[in-house]
Design a protein around this motif. Sequence first.
Motif, PDB file in Angstrom:
ATOM      1  N   GLN A 250       6.475 -87.105 -35.027  1.00 59.09           N
ATOM      2  CA  GLN A 250       6.401 -88.277 -35.921  1.00 59.09           C
ATOM      3  C   GLN A 250       7.362 -88.096 -37.098  1.00 59.09           C
ATOM      4  N   ALA A 251       7.402 -86.881 -37.637  1.00 58.97           N
ATOM      5  CA  ALA A 251       8.313 -86.603 -38.762  1.00 58.97           C
ATOM      6  C   ALA A 251       9.767 -86.832 -38.337  1.00 58.97           C
ATOM      7  N   ARG A 252      10.125 -86.402 -37.125  1.00 63.35           N
ATOM      8  CA  ARG A 252      11.501 -86.613 -36.642  1.00 63.35           C
ATOM      9  C   ARG A 252      11.837 -88.109 -36.583  1.00 63.35           C
ATOM     10  N   LYS A 253      10.869 -88.924 -36.110  1.00 62.47           N
ATOM     11  CA  LYS A 253      11.094 -90.378 -36.036  1.00 62.47           C
ATOM     12  C   LYS A 253      11.362 -90.955 -37.417  1.00 62.47           C
ATOM     13  N   LYS A 254      10.560 -90.505 -38.379  1.00 68.98           N
ATOM     14  CA  LYS A 254      10.698 -90.985 -39.745  1.00 68.98           C
ATOM     15  C   LYS A 254      12.093 -90.643 -40.284  1.00 68.98           C
ATOM     16  N   ILE A 255      12.529 -89.420 -40.024  1.00 73.38           N
ATOM     17  CA  ILE A 255      13.841 -88.987 -40.510  1.00 73.38           C
ATOM     18  C   ILE A 255      14.951 -89.799 -39.823  1.00 73.38           C
ATOM     19  N   SER A 257      14.751 -92.840 -38.792  1.00 74.86           N
ATOM     20  CA  SER A 257      14.840 -94.185 -39.371  1.00 74.86           C
ATOM     21  C   SER A 257      15.434 -94.128 -40.782  1.00 74.86           C
ATOM     22  N   LEU A 258      15.185 -93.035 -41.506  1.00 72.70           N
ATOM     23  CA  LEU A 258      15.823 -92.880 -42.824  1.00 72.70           C
ATOM     24  C   LEU A 258      17.343 -92.761 -42.691  1.00 72.70           C
ATOM     25  N   GLU A 277      11.272 -95.639 -31.930  1.00 73.07           N
ATOM     26  CA  GLU A 277       9.889 -95.294 -31.571  1.00 73.07           C
ATOM     27  C   GLU A 277       9.761 -94.495 -30.275  1.00 73.07           C
ATOM     28  N   TRP A 281      13.795 -87.710 -30.764  1.00 72.55           N
ATOM     29  CA  TRP A 281      14.743 -87.335 -31.818  1.00 72.55           C
ATOM     30  C   TRP A 281      14.951 -85.828 -31.894  1.00 72.55           C
ATOM     31  N   SER A 351      13.856 -83.543 -45.647  1.00 67.45           N
ATOM     32  CA  SER A 351      13.204 -84.449 -46.600  1.00 67.45           C
ATOM     33  C   SER A 351      14.043 -85.710 -46.818  1.00 67.45           C
ATOM     34  N   GLN A 352      13.434 -86.677 -47.490  1.00 66.77           N
ATOM     35  CA  GLN A 352      14.153 -87.904 -47.837  1.00 66.77           C
ATOM     36  C   GLN A 352      15.385 -87.561 -48.699  1.00 66.77           C
TER      37      GLN A 352
END
Length: 366
Positions: A250-255, A257-258, A277, A281, A351-352
């Motif tokens: 899930q963290a990889r997906k978030k990164i 999309s960032l 989704e 990643w 991180s962001q």
Amino acid sequence: MTVPFYNFTELHNDEFKSAIKERFSKIIDDGAFVEGEYNASFEQKFAKLQAAKHCLLVANGTDALEICLEVLGVGPGDFVGVPGITFYATSEAVLNRGATPVFVDVIPESGLMCPQSLERVLSKHKLKAIMPVHIYGLPAPIRELEAVCKKHNVAIVEDAAQAQGTFLENGPVGSSNNMTTFSFYPTKNLSAFGDAGAILCQSDEQAERIKHIRNHGRGGLPIFGRNSRCDHLQAAVLDMKLEKIDGYNQARKKIASLYHEALKDFPVRVLPSRFIETSSWHLYPIGLASKEQRARVEAHLKAKNIGCTPFYERSQSEEPALKNYAQLGEDENARAFAGTIICLPIHPFVSQEDVATVAAALKEIL
Ligand SMILES: *Cc1c(COP(=O)(O)O)cnc(C)c1O
């Protein structure tokens, strides 16, 4: 600011280390070094997670591919379709079986095996099997490839070495009716403390054959085998890491999309956002205008202590070890795709702020 390409320190933090040391200590005391209770536990849990009937641990991801080809009866004189963009091990497995790789071209936007190219290749070569790769973690178009293969009676082995966490049209990778292989090499999404791999399948008969092959043909069937067992220490690590893998993916997906957001006005190609989704990643590649620009970007990021790697520098047909096969099949898109790619850091602990650092460094050089 440093942004490393991999981060094993966070992955193996103090909490993880003390828990795994306890498991290791018990394994040492028990003297149960090969195919122990954690092998059985992991195989059961991983099959369930990936919606497969069977999971068989083996020694590494390349063995997993080779064993699948062996189960399908692939040997000398047979031709096997391999995508132009993959890690060399996919073609290597074909060669190690004494068979011949035939390249199938890729979809330009993703690097995934192209069903239309497969149709064309099949009009010239009789293939016994194809090995679509879920490259970078993107789901290969399995349903379309299956439709083509069905017409020509071609088997499929899915190379999911980079795709633990990937979703196909109908479920997680491993849920199809094809044999699906994984590598748990330390840099993969789900990783051991060394080498390990696995095969998922739905067929009882295939599972039985794989069990025999990985352990010297032992078990009763008159099958020629080899040693491709997974040791108990690796299984203990994998079994423990399963608890956290979903959160990490899930963290990889978030990164991802960032990055997509940060790079949206940059003159670079990113992977299609419809994959946000469904991809694991494993890697975050961006495409540049030329090999020269790719080299400049790599040097600049490295000078700024930002980890990056050019996966892949060459298409399979351009690999020196595969030059005797370069004329077989199609590779035009793969050649154009390879060499212009650079992969940015996308481990679960980016991180962001790291994404902003990478984007700022890219902006300076582009
Ligand atoms: C890593 C990888 C393999 C090989 O796995 P090993 O465990 O190193 O043998 C095969 N195919 C692909 C696409 C990979 O990324």
